[in-house]
Design a protein around this motif. Structure first.
Motif, PDB file in Angstrom:
ATOM      1  N   VAL A 177       9.984  42.220  27.564  1.00 39.44           N
ATOM      2  CA  VAL A 177      11.308  42.813  27.669  1.00 39.44           C
ATOM      3  C   VAL A 177      11.349  43.662  28.927  1.00 39.44           C
ATOM      4  O   VAL A 177      10.333  44.161  29.394  1.00 39.44           O
ATOM      5  N   ARG A 212      18.287  47.759  24.197  1.00 36.43           N
ATOM      6  CA  ARG A 212      17.976  46.525  23.473  1.00 36.43           C
ATOM      7  C   ARG A 212      19.107  46.145  22.515  1.00 36.43           C
ATOM      8  O   ARG A 212      19.458  44.968  22.376  1.00 36.43           O
ATOM      9  N   GLU A 239      17.674  37.503  23.958  1.00 33.65           N
ATOM     10  CA  GLU A 239      17.957  38.865  23.525  1.00 33.65           C
ATOM     11  C   GLU A 239      18.631  38.893  22.155  1.00 33.65           C
ATOM     12  O   GLU A 239      18.864  39.973  21.589  1.00 33.65           O
ATOM     13  N   GLN A 255      15.580  40.969  18.755  1.00 36.23           N
ATOM     14  CA  GLN A 255      15.010  42.188  19.320  1.00 36.23           C
ATOM     15  C   GLN A 255      14.059  42.834  18.324  1.00 36.23           C
ATOM     16  O   GLN A 255      14.254  42.730  17.103  1.00 36.23           O
TER      17      GLN A 255
END
Length: 419
Positions: free
Chosen positions: A3, A11, A177, A180
């Protein structure tokens, strides 16, 4: 996990953006994505098991309970089972876009009520790597992004699983994404997730009664409450001996660390002489410690005297409480006092008592003449489960795909104005 952001809010903002893409995916695209997730998990089996071994070693050194160690443990067959559950979810009907109601209102405007994704689903849980996979798969299949906070006990295992799933999204040219994890942010990550109203649409806690209570009382995000399982089985006067013995052993011993395992057995006084000795012996043969009242201790050997605390105890171990009750009314009164409204069962051949139990016992799942271990999303045909809800709003019992959707009303007119 690769990430490029460091804060929980960043996030969660990325997950919110990704949810718009996920929510518009077709049924077949979502099926393909989940099949890819399953393949990626299987391909990473060696790494997942190796990371899990590190988590287990650390857990043992830190005094992690046997029950939580069992929940945490992954070997190759368990990893294969996780992937199989994902494939099962892929084959379930798409819960998004179902027409739930149609009508024409005054003036001719046509209304359609349809199911839609929540958007972003969050989950806080502990020592349960299967939840990492189950909730991610269910969230994606229902058109949602997911934010996971799985606790430090399974941090390395969860990281390996999330890596595998994010790589599968990349391979499918879908924004990774959408999955997460906040594990590396510790308790701050959990706190930020509970305060993320506007970024996270619903939060599902999984774990101990203390964890669930913390999330329910402190979260600013709407919560679907899953509950602890102080699960009872009532042995009625008419209970068949073979059914009682097999059901009780299965409900306690098959996997004692899970929330649908029986924790308290209530035996009708008229069945006590006949069934208490053999059932206690069966349980003890399987390594179970029986915490019994005076009536149980008088009918069996090596019984640990039960205290008031035992009746409210979710052991999650090879322990069970046992009490003699006077009749079905006494059993139901005990359950009303100590039940967590998860799963309650009766073993009986008296149809009237069976129907009374089904009608009067207030729980998410009420069972007659079967093991409480059937309270499970997989057993109910959901492929996997988000959790077992013990609340009464929106969802109750094992939660599958439909429980991860909300509704939208579509109104179609032709220049209509309200009179």
């Amino acid at each position: 996990m690769s990430v490029t952001v460091t804060t929980a809010r960043e996030r969660m903002e990325l997950a919110k953006a990704a949810s718009r893409e996920i929510g518009l995916l077709s049924d077949e695209r979502k099926r393909d994505i989940l099949r890819s997730l399953a393949d990626s998990i299987v391909a990473r089996t060696d790494r997942i098991v190796a990371e899990n071994a590190e988590d287990l070693s650390r857990g043992r050194a830190n005094g992690l309970s046997d029950g939580l160690q069992d929940r945490l443990r992954l070997d190759a067959p368990r990893v294969a089972a996780l992937a199989a559950a994902v494939r099962d979810v892929a084959e379930l009907p798409d819960p998004v876009g179902r027409v739930l109601d149609e009508r024409v209102i005054a003036g001719g405007v046509r209304l359609t009520k349809v199911s839609v994704p929540f958007g972003v689903v969050g989950s806080i849980y502990e020592a349960r790597p299967n939840v990492t996979v189950d909730i991610a798969a269910l969230a994606l299949r229902s058109g949602n992004a997911v934010i996971l906070r799985g606790g430090t006990a399974a941090e390395r295992t969860n990281a390996a699983l999330v890596d595998a799933m994010r790589d599968a999204l990349r391979a499918q040219v879908v924004d990774p994404e959408a999955i997460q994890t906040l594990d590396d942010l510790g308790r701050d990550g959990a706190r930020d997730l509970m305060q993320a109203r506007g970024l996270v649409d619903v939060l599902v806690p999984r774990g101990s009664a203390q964890l669930i209570e913390t999330v329910v009382t402190q979260s600013q995000v709407p919560v679907i409450e899953t509950g602890a399982g102080v699960v009872h089985i009532v042995i009625d006067a008419s209970a068949r001996e073979d059914w009682a013995r097999e059901i009780i052993v299965n409900a306690k011993v098959q996997r004692p660390s899970v929330c649908n395992a029986v924790e308290t057995i209530l035996v009708h006084r008229d069945a006590a002489d006949r069934l208490v000795p053999v059932i206690v012996a069966d349980l003890q043969e399987q390594g179970v410690t029986v915490h019994g009242d005076a009536g149980v201790a008088a009918r069996a050997t090596d019984v640990v005297p039960a205290t008031d605390a035992d009746w409210a105890q979710e052991y999650l171990s090879l322990d069970v409480a046992m009490r003699i009750v006077d009749d079905i009314d006494d059993a139901i009164a005990h359950i009303r006092t100590f039940s967590t409204q998860h799963t309650e069962a009766i073993i009986t051949e008296d149809e009237r008592n069976a129907e009374r139990f089904l009608a009067e016992v207030d729980a998410a799942v009420v069972v007659v003449n079967a093991s409480t271990r059937f309270t499970d999303g997989g057993e109910f045909g959901f492929g996997a489960e988000v959790g077992i809800s013990t609340q009464k709003l929106h969802a109750r019992g094992p939660m599958g795909l439909p429980e991860l959707t909300s509704v939208k009303w579509l109104a179609r007119g032709a220049g209509h104005v309200r009179a």
